[in-house]
Design an enzyme around this catalytic site. Structure first.
Site, PDB file in Angstrom:
ATOM      1  N   LYS A   1     -47.929 -42.083  -4.170  1.00 29.28           N
ATOM      2  CA  LYS A   1     -49.177 -41.800  -3.453  1.00 29.28           C
ATOM      3  C   LYS A   1     -49.482 -40.307  -3.409  1.00 29.28           C
ATOM      4  CE  LYS A   1     -49.530 -45.973  -0.654  1.00 29.28           C
ATOM      5  NZ  LYS A   1     -48.281 -46.664  -1.061  1.00 29.28           N
TER       6      LYS A   1
HETATM    7  C1  LIG Z   1     -48.252 -48.007  -1.648  1.00 27.57           C
HETATM    8  C2  LIG Z   1     -47.026 -48.381  -2.392  1.00 27.57           C
HETATM    9  C3  LIG Z   1     -47.003 -49.426  -3.346  1.00 27.57           C
HETATM   10  C4  LIG Z   1     -48.211 -50.321  -3.597  1.00 27.57           C
HETATM   11  O1  LIG Z   1     -49.221 -49.675  -4.321  1.00 27.57           O
HETATM   12  P1  LIG Z   1     -50.692 -50.304  -4.366  1.00 27.57           P
HETATM   13  O2  LIG Z   1     -51.512 -49.301  -5.089  1.00 27.57           O
HETATM   14  O3  LIG Z   1     -51.109 -50.484  -2.935  1.00 27.57           O
HETATM   15  O4  LIG Z   1     -50.597 -51.605  -5.078  1.00 27.57           O
HETATM   16  C5  LIG Z   1     -45.839 -49.651  -4.064  1.00 27.57           C
HETATM   17  N1  LIG Z   1     -44.726 -48.917  -3.848  1.00 27.57           N
HETATM   18  C6  LIG Z   1     -44.704 -47.909  -2.944  1.00 27.57           C
HETATM   19  C7  LIG Z   1     -43.441 -47.159  -2.742  1.00 27.57           C
HETATM   20  C8  LIG Z   1     -45.845 -47.599  -2.180  1.00 27.57           C
HETATM   21  O5  LIG Z   1     -45.800 -46.614  -1.277  1.00 27.57           O
END
Ligand SMILES: *Cc1c(COP(=O)(O)O)cnc(C)c1O
Length: 432
Positions: free
Chosen positions: A107
């Site tokens: 993210k």
């Molecule tokens: C947010 C997150 C996901 C999921 O990603 P999306 O884009 O919501 O499908 C997977 N793994 C981790 C570690 C995350 O923080």
């Protein structure tokens, strides 16, 4: 470039409005009206380009009508301040490590791009942009660190007291500068309600420029396509088809991969892997889409019962569900299987986090059923972020990376807040 709402193709806005509003007024998600296709020779040349050079080319194709070349370079340089290497963990199986950023999760890419772009879009306005975020953990840390020190923008994070892991809490309560954390006497939903009430309050919105940095914002969604181009360019040259497996919750990350594919990146297959929150895998197997209450699991950043980016997947295929179901195969795994995935790869000298383990399992199952592929799974977080689960699975202690250890030393600074709206509104009014 114009951006349309997934609820109404005729509702179109410019970049600035799409980013500052986040969500269309009809609650649809914004999508670029046109997906530019990169020339084949450019995509082939990427194997000799740096991550940032790839970034300039991809972001340039999407944003050059709205931003200057200098702005595009600044945006990409700020976003890609860390590497995203691929590591071969077994023959023909690669881990795309997306945890080398400041908060050790993928993210960071979207949050860094979003912060810089927002700051550019408000540059010549005299008002400060205030970003309100309700968090149960990961989003707060990525957004806080992405926006830290960005001029013209202030971030206010609301989190439920005692409901966020200590490590996650440290990642957004110790920063200071333009980041303020409000510790709310309530649960996550109370935090979310306060944020929603603030956006609806006319008085507040006349006085303050408020926005959200939610994961459905195009400024968080689009830049995630960059690491698909980069990972693909770093695979050895070969004749095999390439599959990408994405551990998914809200389905933004995988959607950005499909965007890269539609921009010309020759990915042959996507694998959507989830925990038991399996709404989308069931849909991909032929059931109608049916949201469910979320179920807690060991891969808790994917505990989503109503994936918010699902309309974006449909929009990418212009509503053609058959094509969507062919291009994306769905798999889901229980916590027990997730732990077994972490254990299965341990002897090969690689440590997975629970989310990456779900992606790895999906990829392996797809490749077993469909020989002749090279596969890449996205390792979306550092195993140290989910230390308890990983240490128990492995039966050994993890060494925490320095970046995580540094957060643990910082001093927590929060403002306590009740869950009533008046108190929160009073706090916001006092900001100007
Ligand atoms: C947010 C997150 C996901 C999921 O990603 P999306 O884009 O919501 O499908 C997977 N793994 C981790 C570690 C995350 O923080």
């Amino acid at each position: 470039m114009k951006y349309y709402s997934t609820n109404n193709h005729k509702h179109q806005v410019g970049l600035s409005e799409a980013v500052i509003k986040g969500l269309a007024p009809d609650n649809g998600l914004y999508m670029p009206e046109r997906i530019p296709v990169l020339p084949n020779d450019l995509i082939e040349k990427m194997s000799e380009m740096s991550f940032r050079e790839i970034g300039y080319a991809v972001i340039g194709a999407l944003f050059s009508e709205d931003l200057t070349e200098k702005q595009i370079h600044e945006l990409v340089d700020h976003t890609l301040s860390f590497d995203a290497p691929i590591v071969e963990v077994e023959e023909d199986v690669y881990s795309l490590e997306l945890f080398h950023g400041p908060t050790l999760a993928f993210k960071d890419v979207g949050a860094r791009f979003c912060s810089k772009l927002m700051s550019m879009l408000v540059e010549d306005k005299s008002k400060t942009l205030r970003v309100l975020v309700a968090t149960s953990g990961d989003t707060g840390s990525a957004v806080a660190n992405g926006f830290l020190g960005v001029p013209g923008v202030e971030v206010i994070i609301l989190f439920p007291r005692g409901k966020v892991s200590k490590l996650q809490e440290k990642q957004f309560t110790t920063l200071g500068q333009n980041i303020t954390a409000l510790e709310v006497e309530g649960v996550f939903d109370d935090c979310q309600t306060l944020v929603k009430q603030a956006f609806l309050d006319r008085e507040l919105n006349e006085k303050l420029m408020l926005t959200s940095a939610n994961s459905i914002n195009i400024a968080r969604w689009i830049p995630q396509s960059l690491y698909y181009f980069y990972a693909f360019s770093r695979l050895p040259k070969m004749s095999k088809k390439v599959a990408f497996a994405v551990p998914s919750g809200n389905f933004g990350n995988i959607g950005a991969g499909i965007l890269a594919q539609q921009m010309g990146l020759p990915i042959a297959q996507f694998v959507a892997a989830t925990n038991v929150n399996k709404v989308v895998p069931e849909y991909l197997h032929g059931s109608p889409f049916k949201a469910m209450p979320s179920i807690p699991t060991v891969s808790n950043s994917m505990d989503v019962g109503n994936p918010s980016n699902f309309p974006r997947l449909l929009a990418l295929y212009e509503g053609d569900e058959k094509r969507l179901r062919e291009n994306v195969k769905g798999y889901f795994y229980t916590d027990e299987q997730t732990v077994e995935g972490i254990q299965a790869i341990q002897p090969k000298g690689y440590i997975l986090d629970p989310h990456g383990a779900v992606g790895y399992l999906g990829l392996k199952d797809y490749m077993a059923e469909n020989p002749g592929y090279v596969g890449v799974f996205l390792e979306t977080a550092h195993p140290g972020k989910f230390r308890d689960v990983v240490e128990e699975a492995l039966g050994e202690k993890l060494v925490l990376p320095e970046r995580l250890a540094v957060f643990l030393q910082g001093e927590k600074q929060v403002i306590p807040m009740g869950k009533g709206f008046d108190e929160f509104k009073g706090f916001l009014e006092g900001l100007d």
